[in-house]
Design a protein around this motif. Structure first.
Motif, PDB file in Angstrom:
ATOM      1  N   TRP A  62       0.711  -1.253   0.086  1.00  0.00           N
ATOM      2  CA  TRP A  62      -0.158  -0.185   0.042  1.00  0.00           C
ATOM      3  C   TRP A  62       0.875   1.135  -0.051  1.00  0.00           C
ATOM      4  O   TRP A  62       2.049   1.145   0.474  1.00  0.00           O
ATOM      5  N   THR A  63       0.351   2.345  -0.505  1.00  0.00           N
ATOM      6  CA  THR A  63       1.248   3.675  -0.446  1.00  0.00           C
ATOM      7  C   THR A  63       0.221   4.665  -0.625  1.00  0.00           C
ATOM      8  O   THR A  63      -0.791   4.897  -0.864  1.00  0.00           O
ATOM      9  N   ALA A  64       0.825   5.924   0.110  1.00  0.00           N
ATOM     10  CA  ALA A  64       0.023   7.366   0.044  1.00  0.00           C
ATOM     11  C   ALA A  64       1.242   8.397  -0.269  1.00  0.00           C
ATOM     12  O   ALA A  64       2.369   8.201   0.402  1.00  0.00           O
ATOM     13  N   ALA A  65       1.060   9.262  -1.089  1.00  0.00           N
ATOM     14  CA  ALA A  65       2.115  10.331  -1.343  1.00  0.00           C
ATOM     15  C   ALA A  65       1.580  11.503  -1.476  1.00  0.00           C
ATOM     16  O   ALA A  65       0.068  11.914  -2.017  1.00  0.00           O
ATOM     17  N   ASP A  66       2.102  12.940  -1.496  1.00  0.00           N
ATOM     18  CA  ASP A  66       1.776  14.105  -1.776  1.00  0.00           C
ATOM     19  C   ASP A  66       2.791  14.668  -2.833  1.00  0.00           C
ATOM     20  O   ASP A  66       3.954  14.317  -2.829  1.00  0.00           O
ATOM     21  N   PRO A  67       2.274  15.817  -3.490  1.00  0.00           N
ATOM     22  CA  PRO A  67       3.193  16.526  -4.460  1.00  0.00           C
ATOM     23  C   PRO A  67       4.506  16.771  -3.799  1.00  0.00           C
ATOM     24  O   PRO A  67       5.446  17.321  -4.581  1.00  0.00           O
ATOM     25  N   GLU A  68       4.527  17.281  -2.435  1.00  0.00           N
ATOM     26  CA  GLU A  68       5.560  17.979  -1.781  1.00  0.00           C
ATOM     27  C   GLU A  68       6.916  16.775  -1.623  1.00  0.00           C
ATOM     28  O   GLU A  68       7.910  17.249  -1.138  1.00  0.00           O
ATOM     29  N   GLY A  69       6.486  15.583  -1.855  1.00  0.00           N
ATOM     30  CA  GLY A  69       7.303  14.488  -1.847  1.00  0.00           C
ATOM     31  C   GLY A  69       7.266  13.828  -0.328  1.00  0.00           C
ATOM     32  O   GLY A  69       8.010  12.743  -0.217  1.00  0.00           O
ATOM     33  N   GLY A  70       6.281  13.906   0.379  1.00  0.00           N
ATOM     34  CA  GLY A  70       5.889  12.967   1.490  1.00  0.00           C
ATOM     35  C   GLY A  70       5.292  11.688   0.907  1.00  0.00           C
ATOM     36  O   GLY A  70       4.473  11.563  -0.055  1.00  0.00           O
ATOM     37  N   ARG A  71       5.601  10.777   1.630  1.00  0.00           N
ATOM     38  CA  ARG A  71       5.352   9.410   1.212  1.00  0.00           C
ATOM     39  C   ARG A  71       5.278   8.295   2.321  1.00  0.00           C
ATOM     40  O   ARG A  71       6.104   8.333   3.092  1.00  0.00           O
ATOM     41  N   LEU A  72       4.241   7.589   2.240  1.00  0.00           N
ATOM     42  CA  LEU A  72       4.207   6.501   3.293  1.00  0.00           C
ATOM     43  C   LEU A  72       4.012   5.008   2.631  1.00  0.00           C
ATOM     44  O   LEU A  72       3.089   5.150   1.814  1.00  0.00           O
ATOM     45  N   THR A  73       4.785   4.084   2.744  1.00  0.00           N
ATOM     46  CA  THR A  73       4.682   2.973   2.021  1.00  0.00           C
ATOM     47  C   THR A  73       4.422   1.780   3.068  1.00  0.00           C
ATOM     48  O   THR A  73       5.114   1.633   3.848  1.00  0.00           O
ATOM     49  N   LEU A  74       3.550   0.885   2.702  1.00  0.00           N
ATOM     50  CA  LEU A  74       3.202  -0.341   3.817  1.00  0.00           C
ATOM     51  C   LEU A  74       3.515  -1.550   2.803  1.00  0.00           C
ATOM     52  O   LEU A  74       2.994  -1.776   1.708  1.00  0.00           O
ATOM     53  N   ILE A  75       4.343  -2.375   3.540  1.00  0.00           N
ATOM     54  CA  ILE A  75       4.684  -3.730   2.966  1.00  0.00           C
ATOM     55  C   ILE A  75       4.323  -4.818   3.926  1.00  0.00           C
ATOM     56  O   ILE A  75       4.635  -4.831   5.153  1.00  0.00           O
ATOM     57  N   ARG A  76       3.370  -5.685   3.580  1.00  0.00           N
ATOM     58  CA  ARG A  76       3.225  -7.037   4.333  1.00  0.00           C
ATOM     59  C   ARG A  76       4.173  -7.943   4.350  1.00  0.00           C
ATOM     60  O   ARG A  76       4.724  -8.097   3.275  1.00  0.00           O
ATOM     61  N   GLY A  77       5.015  -7.914   5.472  1.00  0.00           N
ATOM     62  CA  GLY A  77       6.086  -8.776   5.509  1.00  0.00           C
ATOM     63  C   GLY A  77       6.475  -9.187   7.185  1.00  0.00           C
ATOM     64  O   GLY A  77       6.048  -8.884   8.025  1.00  0.00           O
ATOM     65  N   ASP A  78       7.163 -10.116   7.119  1.00  0.00           N
ATOM     66  CA  ASP A  78       7.639 -10.803   8.078  1.00  0.00           C
ATOM     67  C   ASP A  78       9.287 -10.323   8.567  1.00  0.00           C
ATOM     68  O   ASP A  78      10.031 -10.642   7.647  1.00  0.00           O
ATOM     69  N   VAL A  79       9.458  -9.867   9.640  1.00  0.00           N
ATOM     70  CA  VAL A  79      10.854  -9.515   9.883  1.00  0.00           C
ATOM     71  C   VAL A  79      11.774 -10.557   9.789  1.00  0.00           C
ATOM     72  O   VAL A  79      12.970 -10.248   9.687  1.00  0.00           O
ATOM     73  N   ARG A  80      11.598 -12.035   9.824  1.00  0.00           N
ATOM     74  CA  ARG A  80      12.435 -13.047   9.895  1.00  0.00           C
ATOM     75  C   ARG A  80      12.556 -13.565   8.567  1.00  0.00           C
ATOM     76  O   ARG A  80      13.324 -14.349   8.145  1.00  0.00           O
ATOM     77  N   SER A  81      11.886 -12.979   7.378  1.00  0.00           N
ATOM     78  CA  SER A  81      12.074 -13.217   5.947  1.00  0.00           C
ATOM     79  C   SER A  81      12.988 -12.269   5.419  1.00  0.00           C
ATOM     80  O   SER A  81      12.752 -11.124   4.939  1.00  0.00           O
ATOM     81  N   PRO A  82      14.274 -12.831   4.878  1.00  0.00           N
ATOM     82  CA  PRO A  82      15.091 -11.942   4.031  1.00  0.00           C
ATOM     83  C   PRO A  82      14.364 -11.604   2.982  1.00  0.00           C
ATOM     84  O   PRO A  82      14.502 -10.377   2.480  1.00  0.00           O
ATOM     85  N   GLN A  83      13.448 -12.275   2.254  1.00  0.00           N
ATOM     86  CA  GLN A  83      12.926 -11.720   1.196  1.00  0.00           C
ATOM     87  C   GLN A  83      11.970 -10.532   1.371  1.00  0.00           C
ATOM     88  O   GLN A  83      11.985  -9.509   0.591  1.00  0.00           O
ATOM     89  N   ASP A  84      11.056 -10.588   2.395  1.00  0.00           N
ATOM     90  CA  ASP A  84      10.408  -9.483   2.694  1.00  0.00           C
ATOM     91  C   ASP A  84      11.275  -8.266   2.966  1.00  0.00           C
ATOM     92  O   ASP A  84      10.781  -7.200   2.736  1.00  0.00           O
ATOM     93  N   LEU A  85      12.246  -8.362   3.839  1.00  0.00           N
ATOM     94  CA  LEU A  85      13.104  -7.331   4.230  1.00  0.00           C
ATOM     95  C   LEU A  85      13.675  -6.746   2.964  1.00  0.00           C
ATOM     96  O   LEU A  85      13.941  -5.402   2.879  1.00  0.00           O
TER      97      LEU A  85
END
Length: 376
Positions: A62-85
């Motif tokens: 998921w993601t949200a951004a604004d024209p000023e450059g602000g950005r929030l990105t969400l990744i579903r993932g497990d901290v124990r997973s090298p691939q997710d990280l």
């Protein structure tokens, strides 16, 4: 503008810290497995930060951004997973400058019955994160540690120099991670690491839009108290009425989650501005409040009555835990600004507006996803 990665950033402390960082001009990437966090929390963080529409690119992104450059990105993932990280480190062009590590299990009582799970998530997860940081050239880390490390101590308030003597598996895992990070910092030049030992974070954002929403039965006082006030629980259980304290109930140092979020921002700024170092700081108010004092303040602040019963002490608890926060003020200019009454007011604003937590958003666009996450 700095891009930072928050592991476990969709949880209680992570979501409030993410909002604070966005408001300070940082770009934020969050990786979370939603075991005790919510994509809905992140949607609301984006809303509060004034970002653009919250877009679901896939079931994992998921993601949200604004024209000023602000950005929030969400990744579903497990901290124990090298691939997710690796996905989290490379999304939106990569270039992560720092990590704030919140991902982990945190319930003292649960850790007594599930120690293997706690060691796996809290310690193995940190090892996997450090390996990923090595792969992606990132050496700045703020770690979510805990006052549980101090165990039962005669030093009150507790300074950072107090002996580490945890008395439960949760505390042991935090001590192990601190030792690991100390070894990593000594192993190669360039590491910037802050170990933040915080006491009892409670309350919610004053908007009532984001707050604490534990899955299942709450393990900590304040969310349980709020659920009793909302009618979700019949009464509050007070663990122990015979502690060596003025009213017989446990005394803790409660700090508003927004004060704590601001403390993380200060720690990040300090690490990025100063030479490489390993920094250890208590984050707390320096004031202790008993369980009954919290109940009475909540009742007085919100005009409510809270039924409670006193039951046996809980394994792994201690009588008194209060921070000596002077070093955090000296090094970062940080101190708590919000009172216990503020905590009670803001916590109830969240719970009363969201009686079922983030599941109360079932009519909002992401509601079906949230219900599925919580098994409803």
């Amino acid at each position: 503008m700095t891009k930072v990665l928050l592991t476990g950033g969709a949880g209680f402390i992570g979501s409030h810290t993410g909002l604070t960082l966005l408001e300070s001009g940082h770009q934020v990437v969050v990786v979370d497995d939603f075991s005790n966090g919510s994509a809905e929390a992140m949607r609301r963080v984006a809303e509060l930060a004034g970002l653009g529409p919250w877009r679901q690119a896939s079931t994992e992104h998921w993601t949200a951004a604004d024209p000023e450059g602000g950005r929030l990105t969400l990744i579903r993932g497990d901290v124990r997973s090298p691939q997710d990280l690796d996905r989290a480190f490379t999304v939106d062009g990569g270039d992560i400058s720092a990590v704030l590590h919140f991902a982990g299990l945190k319930a003292v009582g649960e850790s007594m019955t599930q120690p293997l799970r706690y060691w796996d998530v809290n310690v193995t997860g940190t090892v996997r994160l450090l390996e990923a940081m090595g792969r992606h050239g990132c050496q700045t880390l703020v770690f979510s540690s805990s006052a549980t490390l101090y165990g039962t101590t005669d030093q009150v308030p507790i300074p950072e120099t107090a002996p580490l003597q945890p008395i439960n598996p949760y505390g042991y895992t935090k001590a192990a991670v601190e030792r690991l990070l100390t070894d990593v910092a000594a192993s190669a030049p360039g590491w910037r690491i802050a170990l933040l030992r915080y006491f009892n974070p409670v309350g919610a954002h004053p908007s009532g839009r984001i707050g604490e929403d534990p899955n299942g039965l709450p393990n900590n006082l304040f969310p349980f108290l709020c659920q009793v006030a909302a009618g979700r629980r019949r009464h509050l259980q007070v663990f122990g009425g015979d502690w060596p304290t003025p009213d017989g109930t446990g005394v803790r140092d409660y700090l508003h989650v927004m004060d704590l979020a601001e403390g993380h921002g200060r720690a990040l700024d300090l690490l990025l501005a100063e030479p490489p170092q390993r920094l250890t700081l208590n984050l707390g108010s320096g004031r202790g409040h008993s369980v009954l004092e919290v109940v009475q303040t909540f009742e007085a602040t919100n005009g409510l009555r809270l039924p409670y019963t006193v039951v046996a002490r809980r394994p792994g608890d201690s009588a008194v835990s209060v921070a000596d926060p002077r070093e955090a003020e000296r090094r970062m200019g940080w101190r708590t600004r919000r009172s216990l009454a503020d905590i009670c007011r803001d916590g109830w604003a969240w719970q009363s507006a969201n009686p079922q937590g983030y599941r109360s958003a079932e009519k909002e666009p992401i509601g079906e996803l949230i219900r599925a996450q919580h098994g409803s």
